[in-house]
Design a protein around this motif. Sequence first.
Motif, short mmCIF file in Angstrom:
data_model
loop_
_atom_site.label_atom_id
_atom_site.label_comp_id
_atom_site.label_asym_id
_atom_site.label_seq_id
_atom_site.Cartn_x
_atom_site.Cartn_y
_atom_site.Cartn_z
N ASN A 205 40.35 38.73 36.76
CA ASN A 205 40.73 38.08 37.85
C ASN A 205 42.48 38.42 38.02
OD1 ASN A 205 38.66 36.86 38.68
ND2 ASN A 205 38.95 34.93 37.00
N TYR A 207 45.42 37.32 40.43
CA TYR A 207 45.84 36.45 41.44
C TYR A 207 47.38 36.74 41.77
CZ TYR A 207 42.15 33.52 39.54
OH TYR A 207 40.98 32.99 39.21
N LEU A 219 40.75 30.46 43.45
CA LEU A 219 39.34 30.15 43.46
C LEU A 219 39.31 28.47 43.93
CD1 LEU A 219 37.50 31.83 40.73
CD2 LEU A 219 36.89 32.28 43.00
N HIS A 222 34.63 24.78 41.83
CA HIS A 222 33.20 25.16 41.70
C HIS A 222 32.76 24.81 40.19
CE1 HIS A 222 35.66 28.33 40.04
NE2 HIS A 222 34.65 28.55 39.08
N ASP A 224 30.81 26.72 36.98
CA ASP A 224 30.18 28.09 36.67
C ASP A 224 28.78 28.07 36.66
OD1 ASP A 224 32.73 28.82 36.61
OD2 ASP A 224 32.86 29.00 34.32
N HIS A 278 36.04 23.08 38.54
CA HIS A 278 37.44 23.57 38.31
C HIS A 278 37.65 24.48 39.45
CE1 HIS A 278 34.41 26.19 36.48
NE2 HIS A 278 35.31 27.41 36.60
N ARG A 288 49.06 36.08 38.37
CA ARG A 288 48.19 35.55 37.16
C ARG A 288 47.23 36.38 36.93
NH1 ARG A 288 44.40 31.21 37.08
NH2 ARG A 288 44.19 30.60 34.84
N SER A 290 43.46 36.21 34.63
CA SER A 290 42.56 35.51 33.90
C SER A 290 41.43 36.35 33.64
CB SER A 290 42.41 34.08 34.35
OG SER A 290 41.44 34.10 35.37
C1 OGA Z 1 36.13 31.56 37.43
C2 OGA Z 1 37.21 30.70 37.09
C3 OGA Z 1 39.43 30.42 36.47
C4 OGA Z 1 40.54 30.88 36.38
O1 OGA Z 1 36.28 32.93 37.42
O2 OGA Z 1 34.82 31.13 37.48
O3 OGA Z 1 36.80 29.44 37.43
O4 OGA Z 1 41.62 30.24 35.71
N1 OGA Z 1 38.57 31.21 36.87
O5 OGA Z 1 40.87 32.12 36.77
#
Ligand code: OGA
Length: 349
Positions: A205, A207, A219, A222, A224, A278, A288, A290
């Motif tokens: 991910n 951002y 996001l 949601h 998972d 979350h 960022r 992740s």
């Molecule tokens: C996801 C999620 C959180 C993050 O990809 O399902 O919750 O910190 N990511 O990127």
Amino acid sequence: MATTKLLLADLVSGVNHVPSSYIRPISDRPNLHDVQLSDGSIPLIDLQGLYGPNHSDIIKEIGQACRNDGFFQVYIYIYIYVCFMFIIPLISHLLTYNITFGSERMKNYSDDPAKSVRLSTSFNVKTEKVSNWRDFLRLHCYPLEEYVNEWPSDPPSFRKDVAEYCTSARGLVLRLLEAISESLGLERSYIDKALNKHGQHMALNYYPPCPQPELTYGLPGHTDPNLITVLLQDDVPGLQVLRNGKWVAVNPIPNTFVVNIGDQIQVLSNDRYKSVIHRAVVNRNKERISIPTFYCPSPDAMIGPAEELIDKDHPAIYRTFSYSEYYQKFWNRGLATETCFDMFKASAT
Ligand code: OGA
Ligand code: NI
């Protein structure tokens, strides 16, 4: 190709307002001033002693964390070198290079969630009304030999290094699944067997910095849809967890992974363990990264509450379904609702 503006990374440089397609309605904004710091409230569990004399204490800690929090952080020495010395810089390189310039980027771009390798943006651009401030590369990674040859080959070390990371992450997950089965009073191999052939996906991910982080999400809230998620993050905050109606920031702790229970453990445990809502928020000045590993049943696995956890006082809360049915429903609703449990309740059939 008319594809130059598909990714957010292409759009953001020099932008000082969030484009209107990313702006949430007032009733659905992050309220960043109203977020608590986790301050030790998300359990931190040291897994190093899992197979030593402290075994039963650690199983108890894990059980409590799954029941009360749905989220915990784990410290495990053996993975540190691979993960932090190695993977984050590699992925940063991949993302900044590949998302921005890479020769393969448009070859991998896809909006079809069924694809085993895809570069995309937001969450599901086909179904959502408001876009999210995120680009991502998503890879299927188990069984490795089935997928690794489809992965990006640019930079040249990508396949080998990410494969190594995936194998380590899977090792950690398998230990956690044994511990979680045991903490539920089930046979140690119970969850392992329930997953049929198993599946593992990974997202990278990205951002980007956001000029108005109070108007949008990386996001939105949601749960998972998979079984369990192990998240590796860089040192920039962004992950937040809903706890007693309040958002709590799970700020990065060096050398730890964040683990969260996904929907399928909530189902298998017949609601004893929680898949917690979350979200990811974005930052004004910092990008960022992740890297969640989503561990899952294979698509044909039939998932339902464990027989051992059903009795007169605990009737089955969910019907039995195939994981592929669940997964399709998850992607199709575009994160419009926070969870998809309602479609799988025993009482809904
Ligand atoms: C996801 C999620 C959180 C993050 O990809 O399902 O919750 O910190 N990511 O990127
Ligand atoms: Ni998530």
